[in-house]
Enzyme design. Structure first.
Site, PDB file in Angstrom:
ATOM      1  N   VAL A 181       0.841  -1.208   0.000  1.00 41.98           N
ATOM      2  CA  VAL A 181       0.000   0.000   0.000  1.00 41.98           C
ATOM      3  C   VAL A 181       0.872   1.253   0.000  1.00 41.98           C
ATOM      4  O   VAL A 181       0.627   2.208  -0.744  1.00 41.98           O
ATOM      5  CB  VAL A 181      -0.951   0.000   1.212  1.00 41.98           C
ATOM      6  CG1 VAL A 181      -1.647   1.353   1.366  1.00 41.98           C
ATOM      7  CG2 VAL A 181      -2.001  -1.100   1.068  1.00 41.98           C
ATOM      8  N   TRP A 235       2.733   1.611  -3.285  1.00 40.93           N
ATOM      9  CA  TRP A 235       1.784   1.936  -4.348  1.00 40.93           C
ATOM     10  C   TRP A 235       1.442   3.429  -4.328  1.00 40.93           C
ATOM     11  O   TRP A 235       1.325   4.060  -5.369  1.00 40.93           O
ATOM     12  CB  TRP A 235       0.522   1.092  -4.191  1.00 40.93           C
ATOM     13  CG  TRP A 235      -0.553   1.422  -5.176  1.00 40.93           C
ATOM     14  CD1 TRP A 235      -0.654   0.975  -6.465  1.00 40.93           C
ATOM     15  CD2 TRP A 235      -1.675   2.287  -4.969  1.00 40.93           C
ATOM     16  NE1 TRP A 235      -1.764   1.506  -7.070  1.00 40.93           N
ATOM     17  CE2 TRP A 235      -2.417   2.306  -6.174  1.00 40.93           C
ATOM     18  CE3 TRP A 235      -2.130   3.033  -3.886  1.00 40.93           C
ATOM     19  CZ2 TRP A 235      -3.591   3.060  -6.312  1.00 40.93           C
ATOM     20  CZ3 TRP A 235      -3.283   3.783  -4.022  1.00 40.93           C
ATOM     21  CH2 TRP A 235      -4.003   3.793  -5.230  1.00 40.93           C
ATOM     22  N   HIS A 236       1.296   3.999  -3.117  1.00 44.81           N
ATOM     23  CA  HIS A 236       0.987   5.421  -3.030  1.00 44.81           C
ATOM     24  C   HIS A 236       2.135   6.273  -3.574  1.00 44.81           C
ATOM     25  O   HIS A 236       1.923   7.195  -4.359  1.00 44.81           O
ATOM     26  CB  HIS A 236       0.721   5.821  -1.564  1.00 44.81           C
ATOM     27  CG  HIS A 236      -0.689   5.572  -1.135  1.00 44.81           C
ATOM     28  ND1 HIS A 236      -1.103   4.398  -0.547  1.00 44.81           N
ATOM     29  CD2 HIS A 236      -1.799   6.358  -1.195  1.00 44.81           C
ATOM     30  CE1 HIS A 236      -2.390   4.468  -0.269  1.00 44.81           C
ATOM     31  NE2 HIS A 236      -2.840   5.643  -0.652  1.00 44.81           N
ATOM     32  N   ASP A 237       3.331   5.968  -3.148  1.00 42.00           N
ATOM     33  CA  ASP A 237       4.506   6.716  -3.600  1.00 42.00           C
ATOM     34  C   ASP A 237       5.733   6.052  -3.002  1.00 42.00           C
ATOM     35  O   ASP A 237       5.681   5.486  -1.912  1.00 42.00           O
ATOM     36  CB  ASP A 237       4.435   8.185  -3.146  1.00 42.00           C
ATOM     37  CG  ASP A 237       5.245   9.093  -4.045  1.00 42.00           C
ATOM     38  OD1 ASP A 237       6.027   8.570  -4.857  1.00 42.00           O
ATOM     39  OD2 ASP A 237       5.105  10.328  -3.942  1.00 42.00           O
TER      40      ASP A 237
END
Length: 620
Positions: free
Chosen positions: A502, A505-507
């Site tokens: 997670v 995936w965000h950054d």
């Protein structure tokens, strides 16, 4: 119908998403039939209603809570407002970050890049929201469906899919070119490679290859800055001769730079590609799992109506083998209403809804949903006109200049702005999909101020992504089981893997990785408390009070984790905590704030009990 009744309908959970008020295992037509049978509704209370406690809204305890609300809530808005006034001595430090507003002559804080981009492009997105369904109607008029009334329901679905997917495929290609210009080729190249992995590799290698390719793509997109053609040309072009102009660029590099100038409306395509990655993985794994059902039709085996499947069946029952085509794949992964930010729909669900329009899409509900979106947009505009918290944080503030109350409530308001800036695009794009005949899940169930459980918070925040994680990562890794210490350790490892993905995936940033691990760490007290304080040892009231005390700690931890990940970072959080706790006045404020949070959580408990009394169990 009076104004209170209208607002009740607008803010009803059924208006937000029928998935919240009805079982995902029951076809929606059956729900409508049950609603029309008043005797059945009256005489058949469901499990949720049987668990509900008597109402406490009119008890002396809650009258006391109402008094606290009357005093505390205005104070929570007043403090950030006073700090944001031009009369505040710190105002000149961030005034240059503010823009001209439209409410009562005040300036507006649109210094957040995400919301500023959304706000400035909102008129164009609103126009596209209307033009896209209109373009589909034109396409359907030019390529009408043949007479399908005499065909079976299955054949009707295949014919409708042919018409919809053909339009979605053509529009996706046009949409990509307009949005990303020459970078559309890069996007389509990634899509093609991923499709080849799913359809040409031996089946046993598909899951591993899918995850390796897509995770590596996440890193490569970020590290290579979207594969700019100028950068690529500079790496493959030999340097100029020593006698040439030192400042001249080789022709290939110049040509690459020229092409980079045709980047479309959104040149930084890699920033938006994270959501596409989720759809690439969904297609590959749904295709991989579809082989388990080859040779038999689950719809025929279960004697289901393909035009009236429940949401659970739409997700679980694989599409037909021929429907895993490249055309359908592109139509799904670049589906315009959901391309930029979701919500996320699985491939199986998308194909099922393309074949048969979901009965949950009703004009009256869609209109109410649109009104609700406009009210959220108005709320965001009001907040940004009166609270300049984001501009303050960007102006390198000296946290010691603020009191404990100011720091705490500015941080709290910052979280609301983060929630609103994410909520708005998700609601807008879901509204677009509803107008186009696709019903994706609602991403936000609760207001950010209506959460007390760390586990439940992640079920209610970015819900479609949460469901994606459960289907494609959490369940394949074995899920969680806290019935013993050994199984609990395995479950913690599962949570760590999920939240590591997670965060990445965000950054690809260290602070987001820390945020992901903090979330897992902060889940543990809630899990451990469930072992140490089992409900059967206490009366209902005792357990409610005990749970509320633990929930106060949960709220403080969730606020801290989200401030680290999405606002001030770890150093900023440490500075804020120090300023709150460095003297007795700050400690006294923290104790008072915790008491107010305790009252708020009691109201949250009762809101959920009210839902149970209506037969609604959201489990979050």
């Amino acid at each position: 119908m009076g104004l209170p009744s209208v607002f009740r309908n607008i803010y009803d959970l059924d208006t937000l998403d029928t998935r919240f008020t009805n079982s995902t295992s029951v076809p929606y037509k059956a729900v409508i039939e049950a609603r029309n049978d008043s005797a059945q509704i009256k005489d058949t209370p469901n499990k949720a209603q049987s668990r509900a406690q008597p109402s406490k809204w009119n008890t002396p305890e809650f009258y006391f809570y109402y008094l606290i609300f009357i005093l505390a809530v205005p104070y929570m808005f007043w403090i950030p407002y006073t700090v944001s006034n031009p009369s505040d001595p710190r105002y000149p430090k961030y005034e240059h970050l503010l823009s001209d507003g439209w409410i009562l002559g005040r300036k507006i804080d649109v210094s957040d890049a995400q919301y500023s981009f959304f706000r400035s492009n909102l008129p164009y997105m609103g126009l596209l929201l209307l033009l896209h369904p209109f373009a589909r109607k034109v396409w359907n008029a030019v390529f009408p469906l043949p007479d399908i009334q005499r065909k079976s329901v299955v054949e009707q679905g295949r014919t409708r899919l042919q018409q919809r997917a053909s339009f979605d495929y053509a529009f996706a290609l046009l949409f990509l070119v307009v949005l990303h210009g020459v970078s559309a080729i890069k996007v389509l190249t990634i899509l093609y490679v991923n499709y080849q992995l799913a359809t040409t590799l031996p089946r046993k290698h598909v899951p591993a290859a899918t995850w390796v390719f897509n995770v590596c793509t996440l890193f490569a997109n970020e590290l290579c800055n979207g594969y700019r053609l100028k950068d690529i040309a500079m790496r493959i072009t030999p340097p100029l001769s020593p006698h040439g102009d030192a400042h001249a660029l080789p022709p290939l590099v110049q040509w690459g730079a020229w092409l980079d100038g045709f980047g479309g409306l959104s040149p930084r395509w890699e920033v938006l590609f994270n959501f596409t990655i989720l759809r690439l993985i969904s297609f590959n794994l749904d295709y991989h799992w579809s082989f388990n059902a080859r040779g038999s039709s689950p719809v025929e085996k279960k004697q289901l109506d393909p035009a009236n499947l429940s949401e659970r069946d739409r997700i679980a029952i694989p599409a037909e083998a021929a429907e895993f085509s490249f055309r359908n794949y592109v139509a799904y992964t670049i589906y315009a209403p959901l391309y930029l930010a979701g919500p996320i729909v699985t491939f199986n669900d998308f194909i099922a809804q393309s074949k048969h329009r979901s009965p949950t899409i009703e004009t009256s509900r869609t209109i109410l949903y649109a009104i609700r979106f406009l009210l959220v947009l108005l709320a965001m505009e009001v907040v940004l006109h009166f609270d300049y918290v984001n501009a303050m944080s960007l102006a390198s503030p000296v946290w010691s200049d603020y009191t404990a109350a100011q720091l705490a409530l500015l941080s709290y308001m910052n979280l609301h702005i983060i929630w609103l800036k994410l909520l708005l695009p998700w609601r807008l794009f879901r509204l677009w999909a509803l107008l186009d005949g696709i019903d994706p899940p609602e991403n936000m169930i609760r207001c950010v101020s209506n959460n007390f459980s760390t586990k439940s918070f992640w079920k209610a925040w970015h819900r479609s992504y949460n469901r994606w994680l459960i289907r494609y990562i959490y369940v394949p890794l074995g899920g969680s089981d806290f019935s013993s210490w050994r199984r609990s350790l395995r479950s913690v490892a599962t949570f760590l893997l999920v939240f590591t993905f997670v965060a990445l995936w965000h950054d690809i940033r260290l602070r987001l990785l820390i945020w992901g691990w903090l979330i897992v760490l902060f889940m543990m007290p809630e899990v451990i408390a469930g072992f140490v304080f089992p409900a059967h040892r206490y009366t209902v009231t005792q357990y409610r009070m005990l749970s509320c005390v633990g929930a106060v700690g949960n709220v403080l931890m969730m606020i801290s984790a989200n401030l680290v990940g999405f606002a001030v970072g770890l150093d900023g959080l440490q500075a804020i905590i120090y300023q709150i706790l460095h003297d007795w006045s700050g400690v006294l404020f923290l104790i008072t704030a915790c008491a107010a949070v305790f009252v708020g959580i009691q109201v949250m408990f009762e809101i959920r009990e009210s839902e149970l009394r209506r037969g609604i169990s959201l489990k979050c």
